[in-house]
Design a protein around this motif. Structure first.
Motif, PDB file in Angstrom:
ATOM      1  N   ALA A  40       0.811  -1.221   0.000  1.00  0.00           N
ATOM      2  CA  ALA A  40       0.000   0.000   0.000  1.00  0.00           C
ATOM      3  C   ALA A  40       0.841   1.266   0.000  1.00  0.00           C
ATOM      4  O   ALA A  40       0.455   2.283  -0.596  1.00  0.00           O
ATOM      5  N   GLY A  41       1.996   1.224   0.625  1.00  0.00           N
ATOM      6  CA  GLY A  41       2.810   2.415   0.771  1.00  0.00           C
ATOM      7  C   GLY A  41       3.368   2.982  -0.513  1.00  0.00           C
ATOM      8  O   GLY A  41       3.762   4.156  -0.548  1.00  0.00           O
ATOM      9  N   ILE A  42       3.422   2.191  -1.576  1.00  0.00           N
ATOM     10  CA  ILE A  42       3.984   2.673  -2.845  1.00  0.00           C
ATOM     11  C   ILE A  42       2.912   2.958  -3.887  1.00  0.00           C
ATOM     12  O   ILE A  42       3.226   3.279  -5.031  1.00  0.00           O
ATOM     13  N   ARG A  43       1.651   2.892  -3.470  1.00  0.00           N
ATOM     14  CA  ARG A  43       0.555   3.009  -4.427  1.00  0.00           C
ATOM     15  C   ARG A  43      -0.059   4.405  -4.434  1.00  0.00           C
ATOM     16  O   ARG A  43      -0.049   5.105  -3.407  1.00  0.00           O
ATOM     17  N   PRO A  44      -0.637   4.838  -5.577  1.00  0.00           N
ATOM     18  CA  PRO A  44      -1.392   6.096  -5.593  1.00  0.00           C
ATOM     19  C   PRO A  44      -2.595   5.993  -4.663  1.00  0.00           C
ATOM     20  O   PRO A  44      -3.089   4.900  -4.379  1.00  0.00           O
ATOM     21  N   SER A  45      -3.072   7.129  -4.217  1.00  0.00           N
ATOM     22  CA  SER A  45      -4.221   7.148  -3.311  1.00  0.00           C
ATOM     23  C   SER A  45      -5.494   6.742  -4.044  1.00  0.00           C
ATOM     24  O   SER A  45      -5.656   6.998  -5.241  1.00  0.00           O
ATOM     25  N   ALA A  46      -6.397   6.118  -3.316  1.00  0.00           N
ATOM     26  CA  ALA A  46      -7.696   5.752  -3.883  1.00  0.00           C
ATOM     27  C   ALA A  46      -8.565   6.998  -4.016  1.00  0.00           C
ATOM     28  O   ALA A  46      -8.458   7.931  -3.221  1.00  0.00           O
ATOM     29  N   ASP A  47      -9.424   7.019  -5.044  1.00  0.00           N
ATOM     30  CA  ASP A  47     -10.371   8.116  -5.213  1.00  0.00           C
ATOM     31  C   ASP A  47     -11.642   7.564  -5.841  1.00  0.00           C
ATOM     32  O   ASP A  47     -11.864   6.354  -5.838  1.00  0.00           O
ATOM     33  N   GLU A  48     -12.474   8.433  -6.375  1.00  0.00           N
ATOM     34  CA  GLU A  48     -13.765   7.997  -6.911  1.00  0.00           C
ATOM     35  C   GLU A  48     -13.670   7.471  -8.346  1.00  0.00           C
ATOM     36  O   GLU A  48     -14.666   7.013  -8.896  1.00  0.00           O
ATOM     37  N   SER A  49     -12.500   7.560  -8.950  1.00  0.00           N
ATOM     38  CA  SER A  49     -12.335   6.981 -10.284  1.00  0.00           C
ATOM     39  C   SER A  49     -12.279   5.462 -10.164  1.00  0.00           C
ATOM     40  O   SER A  49     -12.113   4.917  -9.068  1.00  0.00           O
ATOM     41  N   ARG A  50     -12.407   4.776 -11.304  1.00  0.00           N
ATOM     42  CA  ARG A  50     -12.304   3.326 -11.317  1.00  0.00           C
ATOM     43  C   ARG A  50     -11.381   2.913 -12.453  1.00  0.00           C
ATOM     44  O   ARG A  50     -11.540   3.364 -13.590  1.00  0.00           O
ATOM     45  N   THR A  51     -10.413   2.045 -12.125  1.00  0.00           N
ATOM     46  CA  THR A  51      -9.451   1.602 -13.113  1.00  0.00           C
ATOM     47  C   THR A  51      -9.298   0.091 -13.034  1.00  0.00           C
ATOM     48  O   THR A  51      -9.058  -0.466 -11.965  1.00  0.00           O
ATOM     49  N   LEU A  52      -9.454  -0.543 -14.182  1.00  0.00           N
ATOM     50  CA  LEU A  52      -9.348  -1.998 -14.299  1.00  0.00           C
ATOM     51  C   LEU A  52      -8.157  -2.335 -15.179  1.00  0.00           C
ATOM     52  O   LEU A  52      -7.992  -1.751 -16.256  1.00  0.00           O
ATOM     53  N   MET A  53      -7.308  -3.263 -14.731  1.00  0.00           N
ATOM     54  CA  MET A  53      -6.227  -3.767 -15.576  1.00  0.00           C
ATOM     55  C   MET A  53      -6.557  -5.184 -15.989  1.00  0.00           C
ATOM     56  O   MET A  53      -6.848  -6.044 -15.148  1.00  0.00           O
ATOM     57  N   LEU A  54      -6.508  -5.402 -17.291  1.00  0.00           N
ATOM     58  CA  LEU A  54      -6.875  -6.695 -17.867  1.00  0.00           C
ATOM     59  C   LEU A  54      -5.666  -7.319 -18.554  1.00  0.00           C
ATOM     60  O   LEU A  54      -4.931  -6.641 -19.283  1.00  0.00           O
ATOM     61  N   ARG A  55      -5.465  -8.598 -18.301  1.00  0.00           N
ATOM     62  CA  ARG A  55      -4.467  -9.370 -19.046  1.00  0.00           C
ATOM     63  C   ARG A  55      -5.181 -10.536 -19.705  1.00  0.00           C
ATOM     64  O   ARG A  55      -5.800 -11.358 -19.026  1.00  0.00           O
ATOM     65  N   VAL A 118       1.020  -4.444 -11.607  1.00  0.00           N
ATOM     66  CA  VAL A 118       0.246  -3.303 -11.112  1.00  0.00           C
ATOM     67  C   VAL A 118       1.173  -2.152 -10.724  1.00  0.00           C
ATOM     68  O   VAL A 118       0.901  -0.982 -11.037  1.00  0.00           O
ATOM     69  N   ALA A 119       2.276  -2.474 -10.048  1.00  0.00           N
ATOM     70  CA  ALA A 119       3.222  -1.426  -9.631  1.00  0.00           C
ATOM     71  C   ALA A 119       3.772  -0.683 -10.839  1.00  0.00           C
ATOM     72  O   ALA A 119       3.890   0.552 -10.821  1.00  0.00           O
ATOM     73  N   MET A 120       4.128  -1.412 -11.904  1.00  0.00           N
ATOM     74  CA  MET A 120       4.648  -0.765 -13.116  1.00  0.00           C
ATOM     75  C   MET A 120       3.579   0.113 -13.754  1.00  0.00           C
ATOM     76  O   MET A 120       3.858   1.256 -14.149  1.00  0.00           O
TER      77      MET A 120
END
Length: 307
Positions: A40-55, A118-120
């Motif tokens: 959690a410490g290296i991640r952007p803050s959560a907000d009201e946007s939604r982002t999905l990563m698909l592989r 996800v980190a990248m």
């Protein structure tokens, strides 16, 4: 009699939908948080946007004679809907893009798994990845067939997996879509393949948006069932959350959804090897646009440039 038939059909649709939801939400389909996301410490803050990563994994790689054991041929895509919900941006990454010390995005992804992927993505795009999903190409092919196929554009004519693709618009079904996205028709370190993947993702998003899934419960249940048959996802990506994201996309106009490739530069070494790097000027601009009010204008501009 007609009303009775309609009622029986509706009951059948509801039963199929509940079955598909149960399969999608089954605990065996979920990826634990520690195997899905970085610390959690290296991640952007959560907000009201939604982002999905698909592989989309393509282990059989129907475009090649020998099955693959790496990310080459897989599709990596990020779908971002800002908090305002008035636009959506999709970005497709080339796994051959160098990240550091000569290692590519795909190589690091294969070695580090989802937390590193996800980190990248979060580092380069600047937005928090809320959800991840790994989908088998066979399951995606069933979705595409359920939608009646996709019309996609190819910049070059090529043959792969026993199929000929024309320069221009191609009508693809599930099987040929898998070949189209896995093939590496040009010696350009996967740039052409990534553009083909972008074309399929773009057509898929529009197909899901305009496919009448809400008005046709049978079709909606079938599509969800196909997704569920070959998906792994984080626990928070429930069918309820998926519907919320889908509803945001469904209300948007076609011009308010853009799917592009993440900008890169390419160069050919003396030995003929093609090297791909993230564009040092364009990628920071993408990152800024994703977290600002300029997202629509900027991504429309990227589309106009052919990204």
């Amino acid at each position: 009699m007609a009303k009775l038939t309609k009622m029986v059909s509706a009951i059948g649709s509801l039963k199929d939908l509940n079955s598909a939801r149960a399969e999608f939400d089954d605990a065996s389909k979920t990826i634990p948080a520690e195997a899905a996301f970085p610390p959690a410490g290296i991640r952007p803050s959560a907000d009201e946007s939604r982002t999905l990563m698909l592989r989309v994994t393509n282990p059989g790689n129907p475009a090649e004679a020998v099955p693959q054991s790496s990310s080459q041929g897989d599709t990596f895509a990020v779908i971002h809907v800002p908090a305002a919900g008035d636009y959506a941006a999709g970005l497709v990454l080339n796994p051959s893009t160098q990240v550091e010390a000569g290692q590519t995005f795909g190589t690091i992804a294969d070695e580090g798994g989802w937390p590193v992927v996800v980190a990248m993505a979060e580092e380069f795009l600047g937005v928090r990845i809320d959800h991840i999903a790994q989908l088998e190409s066979d399951a995606l092919g069933q979705v595409i067939d359920e939608l009646g196929g996709l019309q996609v554009y190819s910049r070059t004519a090529f043959s792969a997996g026993g199929t000929d693709f024309a320069e221009g618009t191609n009508n693809l079904d599930g099987a040929t879509s898998a070949i189209f996205t896995a093939a590496d028709p040009v010696d350009d370190a996967g740039q052409t393949r990534t553009r083909n993947q972008r074309a399929v993702v773009r057509a898929l998003v529009q197909g899901l948006k305009s496919g009448g899934l809400v008005k046709d419960p049978n079709k909606g249940a079938a599509v969800l069932g196909h997704f569920a048959s070959g998906i792994q996802h984080n626990a928070e990506l429930t069918t309820s959350e998926l519907v919320k994201i889908a509803n945001r996309l469904r209300t948007l106009q076609t011009d308010d959804i853009a799917v592009v490739t993440v900008p890169t530069n390419s160069r050919r070494e003396d030995d003929g090897t093609v090297i791909i790097d993230f564009d040092p000027e364009a990628v920071p601009a993408v990152k800024n646009a994703l977290t600002s009010n300029d997202i629509a204008d900027f991504f429309r501009y990227l589309v106009s440039l052919g990204y």
